[in-house]
Design an enzyme around this catalytic site. Sequence first.
Site, PDB file in Angstrom:
ATOM      1  CB  THR A  11     101.620 -54.798-103.285  1.00 20.95           C
ATOM      2  OG1 THR A  11     102.431 -54.981-102.126  1.00 20.95           O
ATOM      3  CG2 THR A  11     102.199 -55.550-104.470  1.00 20.95           C
ATOM      4  N   GLY A  12      99.665 -52.471-102.236  1.00 24.19           N
ATOM      5  CA  GLY A  12      99.063 -51.763-101.099  1.00 24.19           C
ATOM      6  C   GLY A  12      99.384 -50.286-101.125  1.00 24.19           C
ATOM      7  N   GLY A  16      98.239 -45.532 -96.420  1.00 25.07           N
ATOM      8  CA  GLY A  16      99.425 -45.656 -95.573  1.00 25.07           C
ATOM      9  C   GLY A  16     100.740 -45.321 -96.255  1.00 25.07           C
ATOM     10  CE1 TYR A 164     101.682 -56.544 -89.590  1.00 19.80           C
ATOM     11  CE2 TYR A 164     103.201 -56.637 -87.732  1.00 19.80           C
ATOM     12  CZ  TYR A 164     102.777 -56.040 -88.906  1.00 19.80           C
ATOM     13  OH  TYR A 164     103.448 -54.943 -89.407  1.00 19.80           O
TER      14      TYR A 164
END
Length: 278
Positions: A11-12, A16, A164
């Site tokens: 995922t993602g 990055g 976060y």
Amino acid sequence: MTVEGKTILVTGSTDGVGRWLALRLGAEGARVLVHGRDRRRGEAVVAEIGRQGGEATFLEADLASLGEVRKLADVVQGQTDGLDVLVNNAGIGTAGDTREVSADSCELRFAVNYLAGFLLTRLLLPKIERRAPSRIVNVSSLGQQAIDFSDVMLTRGYSGMRAYRQSKLAQILFTVDLAEELGGRNVTVNALHPATYMDTTMVRLSGVRPMSTVEDGGEAILRLVASPAVESLSGRFFNGKRESRADAQAYDPDARSRLRRLSFDLVGMADPRSAQRP
Ligand SMILES: NC(=O)c1ccc[n+]([C@@H]2O[C@H](COP(=O)([O-])OP(=O)(O)OC[C@H]3O[C@@H](n4cnc5c(N)ncnc54)[C@H](OP(=O)(O)O)[C@@H]3O)[C@@H](O)[C@H]2O)c1
């Protein structure tokens, strides 16, 4: 474990360290399920894997919506007969001190960084078990803060940093809890802090000067995805490639079961463990 021929969802992986990992897995012969919410960047990652001779598919879903997480799981189920590794990597960083909520009215970082991965894992577990020995890797962080169960959605004293850190610790509580449940079923689940201040969008947005590269963190994730050195380890937290201790709350069984109950309630699923109790 080699990744050749394995089906791996990251995922993602449109940016990055997730993007770095998807490209690397593709180059090593895995069938990569690239996920993100930006189709253009997702297709670009797929095309790059294709140019290296690898095989990849892009799956679009905004993890800020539990409905989209369910659709993502449906697509994965339709396109695969099993999943060898699930890497829950997508996340939002610490930047910004204005509280935001998801499509389901959950605090946004709790929703995207933790709850979406919780639901995706739960929905895909049958596919993951079908490929046992198989693995789940939760990309967490050293930035952790105990969950305040009286205000999990952070309606008071909100900061992007607190949101976060709480979401990153929630991932680790989930890791320890799920490992306990999966004991003896040949599926491992581990969490890690990949590297400190990698040069990625989330770090740049937070105004911090990067201290490491996506390769540093990517290699640490890859180790949990594929290395035989960790094949029998489950429910562990790693700082890079070294096993480490997470915040004390991760080792508190009451906190873990509170988070577990809350998470099943929020996603509207029955807890298989309660079903086993008389
Ligand atoms: N960077 C570090 O130093 C560091 C340190 C410790 C832990 N981590 C962890 O490493 C993981 C990856 O972080 P990174 O540094 O690589 O960050 P990044 O470059 O910002 O990438 C984050 C990825 O997550 C995706 N994402 C964010 N919100 C999403 C949503 N609502 N729906 C779907 N996808 C979404 C992003 O998509 P978009 O591009 O569309 O936003 C992107 O693909 C995160 O879990 C982070 O907490 C990073």
